[in-house]
Design an enzyme around this catalytic site. Structure first.
Site, PDB file in Angstrom:
ATOM      1  N   GLY A  89      -0.559   4.127  -4.857  1.00  0.00           N
ATOM      2  CA  GLY A  89       0.505   3.454  -4.752  1.00  0.00           C
ATOM      3  C   GLY A  89       1.661   3.364  -5.679  1.00  0.00           C
ATOM      4  N   SER A 115      11.207  15.985   1.449  1.00  0.00           N
ATOM      5  CA  SER A 115      10.410  17.143   1.415  1.00  0.00           C
ATOM      6  C   SER A 115       9.689  17.060   2.584  1.00  0.00           C
ATOM      7  CB  SER A 115       9.375  17.208   0.048  1.00  0.00           C
ATOM      8  OG  SER A 115       8.663  16.110   0.128  1.00  0.00           O
ATOM      9  N   GLU A 116       8.974  15.842   3.059  1.00  0.00           N
ATOM     10  CA  GLU A 116       8.386  15.571   4.395  1.00  0.00           C
ATOM     11  C   GLU A 116       8.815  14.376   5.004  1.00  0.00           C
ATOM     12  OE1 GLU A 116       3.998  17.107   4.114  1.00  0.00           O
ATOM     13  OE2 GLU A 116       4.367  15.910   2.138  1.00  0.00           O
ATOM     14  N   TYR A 120       9.397   8.631   3.880  1.00  0.00           N
ATOM     15  CA  TYR A 120      10.274   7.674   3.602  1.00  0.00           C
ATOM     16  C   TYR A 120      10.499   6.581   4.629  1.00  0.00           C
ATOM     17  CZ  TYR A 120      11.137  10.121  -0.508  1.00  0.00           C
ATOM     18  OH  TYR A 120      10.814  10.974  -1.876  1.00  0.00           O
ATOM     19  N   PHE A 405      20.268  17.730  -2.838  1.00  0.00           N
ATOM     20  CA  PHE A 405      20.292  16.996  -4.255  1.00  0.00           C
ATOM     21  C   PHE A 405      19.109  16.361  -4.744  1.00  0.00           C
ATOM     22  CE2 PHE A 405      21.900  13.877  -1.516  1.00  0.00           C
ATOM     23  CZ  PHE A 405      20.951  13.066  -1.377  1.00  0.00           C
TER      24      PHE A 405
HETATM   25  C1  LIG Z   1       4.990  12.272  -1.644  1.00  0.00           C
HETATM   26  C2  LIG Z   1       4.354  11.514  -2.818  1.00  0.00           C
HETATM   27  C3  LIG Z   1       5.483  11.046  -3.845  1.00  0.00           C
HETATM   28  C4  LIG Z   1       3.580  10.480  -2.624  1.00  0.00           C
HETATM   29  O1  LIG Z   1       3.261   9.680  -3.897  1.00  0.00           O
HETATM   30  P1  LIG Z   1       2.063   8.656  -3.968  1.00  0.00           P
HETATM   31  O2  LIG Z   1       2.158   7.760  -5.137  1.00  0.00           O
HETATM   32  O3  LIG Z   1       0.502   9.301  -3.595  1.00  0.00           O
HETATM   33  O4  LIG Z   1       2.292   7.563  -2.592  1.00  0.00           O
HETATM   34  P2  LIG Z   1       1.598   6.234  -2.507  1.00  0.00           P
HETATM   35  O5  LIG Z   1       0.263   6.064  -2.907  1.00  0.00           O
HETATM   36  O6  LIG Z   1       2.675   5.078  -3.085  1.00  0.00           O
HETATM   37  O7  LIG Z   1       1.857   6.141  -0.956  1.00  0.00           O
HETATM   38  C5  LIG Z   1       2.596   5.330  -0.217  1.00  0.00           C
HETATM   39  C6  LIG Z   1       2.528   5.247   1.046  1.00  0.00           C
HETATM   40  O8  LIG Z   1       3.196   6.751   1.589  1.00  0.00           O
HETATM   41  C7  LIG Z   1       2.270   7.330   2.227  1.00  0.00           C
HETATM   42  N1  LIG Z   1       2.439   8.878   1.979  1.00  0.00           N
HETATM   43  C8  LIG Z   1       2.309   8.916   0.598  1.00  0.00           C
HETATM   44  N2  LIG Z   1       2.690  10.488   0.725  1.00  0.00           N
HETATM   45  C9  LIG Z   1       2.909  10.612   1.841  1.00  0.00           C
HETATM   46  C10 LIG Z   1       2.812  12.129   2.518  1.00  0.00           C
HETATM   47  N3  LIG Z   1       3.138  13.103   1.962  1.00  0.00           N
HETATM   48  N4  LIG Z   1       3.005  11.962   3.730  1.00  0.00           N
HETATM   49  C11 LIG Z   1       2.976  11.151   4.675  1.00  0.00           C
HETATM   50  N5  LIG Z   1       2.585   9.834   3.887  1.00  0.00           N
HETATM   51  C12 LIG Z   1       2.441   9.807   2.750  1.00  0.00           C
HETATM   52  C13 LIG Z   1       1.006   6.771   1.780  1.00  0.00           C
HETATM   53  O9  LIG Z   1      -0.324   6.950   2.776  1.00  0.00           O
HETATM   54  C14 LIG Z   1       1.169   5.419   1.842  1.00  0.00           C
HETATM   55  O10 LIG Z   1       1.051   4.673   3.103  1.00  0.00           O
HETATM   56  P3  LIG Z   1       0.733   3.213   3.100  1.00  0.00           P
HETATM   57  O11 LIG Z   1       1.702   2.432   2.130  1.00  0.00           O
HETATM   58  O12 LIG Z   1       1.138   2.813   4.454  1.00  0.00           O
HETATM   59  O13 LIG Z   1      -0.636   2.942   2.887  1.00  0.00           O
HETATM   60  C15 LIG Z   1       3.519  12.612  -3.850  1.00  0.00           C
HETATM   61  O14 LIG Z   1       2.573  12.793  -2.853  1.00  0.00           O
HETATM   62  C16 LIG Z   1       4.171  13.588  -4.204  1.00  0.00           C
HETATM   63  O15 LIG Z   1       4.605  13.820  -5.444  1.00  0.00           O
HETATM   64  N6  LIG Z   1       4.081  14.999  -3.343  1.00  0.00           N
HETATM   65  C17 LIG Z   1       4.741  16.332  -3.692  1.00  0.00           C
HETATM   66  C18 LIG Z   1       6.284  16.092  -4.142  1.00  0.00           C
HETATM   67  C19 LIG Z   1       6.962  15.548  -2.929  1.00  0.00           C
HETATM   68  O16 LIG Z   1       7.097  15.730  -1.832  1.00  0.00           O
HETATM   69  N7  LIG Z   1       8.008  14.584  -3.140  1.00  0.00           N
HETATM   70  C20 LIG Z   1       9.071  13.874  -2.433  1.00  0.00           C
HETATM   71  C21 LIG Z   1      10.222  14.485  -2.773  1.00  0.00           C
HETATM   72  S1  LIG Z   1      11.516  14.215  -1.349  1.00  0.00           S
END
Ligand SMILES: CC(C)(COP(=O)(O)OP(=O)(O)OC[C@H]1O[C@@H](n2cnc3c(N)ncnc32)[C@H](O)[C@@H]1OP(=O)(O)O)[C@@H](O)C(=O)NCCC(=O)NCCS
Length: 405
Positions: A89, A115-116, A120, A405
């Site tokens: 979370g 990134s994916e 968002y 960015f």
């Molecule tokens: C993407 C990232 C920031 C998610 O952080 P996290 O703390 O694990 O996310 P949360 O636990 O708050 O999840 C929030 C929600 O997003 C979803 N979610 C998180 N990462 C996700 C992903 N990569 N793909 C799809 N859904 C994702 C979770 O299932 C959760 O869903 P819900 O609220 O409906 O149950 C983390 O996995 C990360 O740092 N990834 C690598 C760097 C990256 O890609 N950053 C984004 C840059 S644009």
């Protein structure tokens, strides 16, 4: 141990180091030096496990070009959570804090590169712009019509590029939704060229296009050197190419497509309506591909709708669903007279219903409401509602963001 999410109060270097870990990278000194001047500490949020920074989210204060104007927008960046603390979370809590802060700052919009794409949308971001990819063999890159250059090309140093590129960029900025103003520190970052950003290519080349000594276009590119049994077969990779007028734009393409010893020309972020597509003799040979560009979150529906201009007059009631930012949830009346909008909450019957992500997708003109309806994303509630919405929101050019960015 529970995690704690709060405004960040440490150094730019520590923040970047934590973000790099989330992206599977290690901090490098030269990246830290280039990042520090663009870092906005007071817009940064950290996730902490005791004294360890395990998650980050930050934003830049952008002036974003929207149809017919410019609006302050949060440029969301450096979002990451360490693999040791994923899916607890942290991201959700940082997004909550960030969007509340964006709203409090009076910024109607937030944008980001994802990134994916799956991450968002749950926070209200919709796909707002596309980018085109191009990969063309040099010997199949002819134009359909004879090309007479309008000016001359000149190589410039990085320092000259820092001086000559910004005015060209800024001349285009007002007419292309999706552009944002780059500060000098942002230009330093744009032209930063460490080895590990080159992906096997050489250092960047910088060229300007000039007419009678006045620059009106520029390109930055690298060459991935390769010699085969058959001879030279290098790849030219375009990083950024902008021109203030169509003649310079085509000259720049012709230059990039004609460099000797090159087998293939690749560009990964081209406007989806780039004139090259129609100028090419063999469009299929361009190897065109489409991908997502920026994602846009309408943070405040009223000020966002009132902050852009419209190409037609008319009236529309939109029912917006916004689970994450409930202040947007409800019916909004948009009345445009002489291109100028009046926006207010209303109890009147709605013409269409959409999620806030879909309003974000349509906002800059990147997607029509018809496309959103065809994709099963929005619902037409009154006959002709979708067409009326498209008559209002349509733009002259596709929105496009030239800078990640
Ligand atoms: C993407 C990232 C920031 C998610 O952080 P996290 O703390 O694990 O996310 P949360 O636990 O708050 O999840 C929030 C929600 O997003 C979803 N979610 C998180 N990462 C996700 C992903 N990569 N793909 C799809 N859904 C994702 C979770 O299932 C959760 O869903 P819900 O609220 O409906 O149950 C983390 O996995 C990360 O740092 N990834 C690598 C760097 C990256 O890609 N950053 C984004 C840059 S644009």
């Amino acid at each position: 141990m529970p995690i704690d999410v709060r405004p960040y109060d440490g150094t730019a270097r520590d923040f970047l180091a934590a973000a790099e870990t989330a992206f599977g990278e290690h901090l490098r000194d030269d990246d830290a030096a280039i990042f520090a001047p663009v870092f906005e500490a007071d817009r940064s949020i950290g996730t902490w496990d005791r004294d360890r920074l395990v998650g980050t989210a930050s934003a830049f204060s952008f002036e974003l070009t929207v149809p017919g104007g410019v609006l302050p927008a949060a440029g969301v960046t450096m979002v990451g959570v360490h693999p040791t603390h994923r899916r607890r979370g942290a991201l959700r809590r940082m997004m909550r804090m960030q969007l509340d802060d964006v709203r409090a700052r009076g910024e109607p919009l937030a944008i980001l590169w994802a990134s994916e794409g799956s991450i968002y949308q749950r926070f209200g971001y919709g796909l707002a712009t596309l980018r085109a990819r191009i990969g063309v063999q040099r010997h199949r890159s002819s134009f359909a019509r004879p090309h007479a250059p309008s000016g001359e090309m000149r190589f410039v140093s990085v320092d000259e590029a820092k001086r000559l590129f910004p005015p060209i960029h800024d001349a285009i900025l007002p007419s292309r939704p999706g552009f944002f103003h780059r500060t000098p520190a942002f230009w330093d970052e744009t032209l930063h060229d460490p080895e590990h950003w080159r992906h096997g290519a050489g250092a960047a080349f910088h060229v300007v296009h000039e007419v009678a000594g006045t620059p009106d276009g520029y390109a930055r590119y690298r060459i991935k050197d390769q010699w085969d049994e058959g001879g030279p077969n290098s790849t030219l990779v375009v990083n950024e190419m902008l021109a203030t007028n169509p003649a310079a734009h085509l000259d720049l393409w012709r230059f990039l497509l004609d460099v000797d010893l090159i087998g293939k020309i690749e560009a990964w972020n081209v406007a989806p309506d780039d004139p090259l597509i129609l100028a090419a003799l063999e469009p299929r040979r361009l190897g065109l591909g489409l991908a997502d560009g920026i994602w846009l979150r309408v943070v405040d529906v009223a000020s966002a709708l009132a902050g852009r201009r419209y190409l037609a007059d008319g009236q529309l009631v939109i029912e917006v669903h916004d689970e994450f930012c409930d202040w947007n949830d409800g019916r909004w009346s948009l009345r445009v007279e002489a291109g100028v909008p009046l926006v207010e909450p209303t109890a009147a019957a709605a013409d269409l219903a959409c999620d806030v992500t879909d309003l974000g997708a349509a906002y800059l003109g990147g997607f029509t409401f018809r496309q959103l309806a065809d994709a099963g994303r929005i619902e037409e509630l009154a006959p002709g509602g979708v067409s009326r919405a498209d008559a209002l929101f349509r733009t002259e050019r596709a929105p496009w963001c030239p800078k990640v960015f």
